[in-house]
Design a protein around this motif. Structure first.
Motif, mmCIF file in Angstrom:
data_model
loop_
_atom_site.group_PDB
_atom_site.id
_atom_site.type_symbol
_atom_site.label_atom_id
_atom_site.label_comp_id
_atom_site.label_asym_id
_atom_site.label_seq_id
_atom_site.Cartn_x
_atom_site.Cartn_y
_atom_site.Cartn_z
ATOM 1 N N GLY A 1 -2.765 0.358 -4.127
ATOM 2 C CA GLY A 1 -2.521 -0.997 -3.665
ATOM 3 C C GLY A 1 -1.940 -1.887 -4.744
ATOM 4 N N LEU B 1 0.851 -1.187 0.000
ATOM 5 C CA LEU B 1 0.000 0.000 0.000
ATOM 6 C C LEU B 1 0.884 1.234 0.000
ATOM 7 C CD1 LEU B 1 -2.718 -0.893 2.684
ATOM 8 C CD2 LEU B 1 -2.888 -1.113 0.199
ATOM 9 N N CYS C 1 -6.839 -4.364 -7.000
ATOM 10 C CA CYS C 1 -6.214 -3.730 -5.837
ATOM 11 C C CYS C 1 -6.263 -2.198 -5.884
ATOM 12 C CB CYS C 1 -4.785 -4.218 -5.652
ATOM 13 S SG CYS C 1 -4.445 -4.810 -3.982
#
Length: 294
Positions: free
Chosen positions: A140, A132, A157
């Motif tokens: 992400g 992250l 993500c």
């Protein structure tokens, strides 16, 4: 020794340099992105950077890390935020390969950071590894057995858009959210505050700054926990400029994560802070290129 041009395109700065086939940065520099000039202007800068290096070195490949959602097979930007006008549709791979007759590979900047941390950084060898980056937004990356998981639409993500507490993860938990909140509570212009000043004030006992950071780490703990319930990563690596405050943040984020994760998962989920920092994009772009040209 083979040499590669690596270009890391962010919203504020473009970092670029030469990387050896062993993954060592031999030369580096940077220039302003001037994002508001738009995508074609940034493409022109990438061409100029590559041209300059090709005049001095024999280049084996062009490696690009960039903001935006990237179709890695086509080497194009298939979605970009308004921060960079006219960026969606920019064709890095086709344009650079046509111009220089050298292979070019393109990957999203957070995915590049994740690859760098997986290969030689804080998440070395861990799988699944969740990366992250906490900055203007929250990005992400999920790496499984050494490969970035892109999802069907090359947008897996994108956790910053994850709905939380009547808002979304990045609106509540990013570094820019911390700055906005602090300035509003201080009744001061936002430009008076940045992450560095907020943390310095917090360390000196400023109650407003301490509370704002505690609220941010609570949101981060909740968001990370929600992601962990779905992905169950072996390690979560945290990057972005604000994560330079590891000594102040680590225990707070860990405590928040443990409050939202069931014990059996919390005990098997490690939190780590990124190692490569400003070099992550350039290194990750190189690793992505080598994955495609091994």
């Amino acid at each position: 020794m083979k040499k590669y041009v690596s270009i890391d395109i962010g919203g504020t700065a473009i970092k670029y340099g030469i990387i050896s086939e062993e993954g060592i940065i031999l030369d580096r520099s940077q220039m302003p992105t001037e994002a508001l000039k738009g995508g074609p202007s940034i493409l022109a800068k990438a061409i100029k950077i590559t041209e300059g290096f090709c005049q001095k070195h024999t280049i084996a490949g062009i490696c690009i890390s960039t903001a935006g959602m990237v179709d890695t097979k086509q080497g194009t930007i298939h979605h970009a935020a308004p921060l960079i006008p006219d960026y969606t549709g920019i064709q890095y791979k086709a344009r650079l390969e046509e111009r220089f007759q050298i292979p070019c590979e393109v990957e999203n900047d957070v995915n590049c950071a994740g690859l760098a941390e997986y290969r030689t950084g804080a998440g070395s060898g861990c799988s699944p590894m969740l990366m992250l980056t906490i900055g203007t937004g929250i990005g992400g990356c999920l790496i499984i057995d050494g490969e970035v998981f892109h999802g069907f639409s090359y947008s897996a993500c994108e956790v910053g858009y994850m709905h939380m507490l009547g808002s979304d993860f990045q609106t509540l938990g990013s570094a820019s959210a911390l700055t906005k909140k602090t300035a509003a509570r201080k009744n001061e212009p936002e430009e008076n505050w940045d992450g560095y000043r907020i943390f310095q004030a917090a360390k000196q006992g400023d109650a407003v700054c301490i509370q704002a950071i505690d609220e941010m780490t609570d949101v981060l703990g909740l968001g990370i926990a929600n992601i962990c319930y779905v992905l169950s990563p072996q390690i979560v690596v945290l990057g972005g400029g604000i994560m330079a405050q590891e000594a102040y943040l680590k225990d707070r984020i860990q405590k928040s994560l443990e409050a939202y994760l069931i014990g059996s998962m919390a005990s098997h989920t490690k939190i780590a802070f990124a190692k490569h920092k400003n070099d992550a994009g350039m290194l990750g772009a190189f690793f992505h290129f080598r994955n495609n040209h091994s």
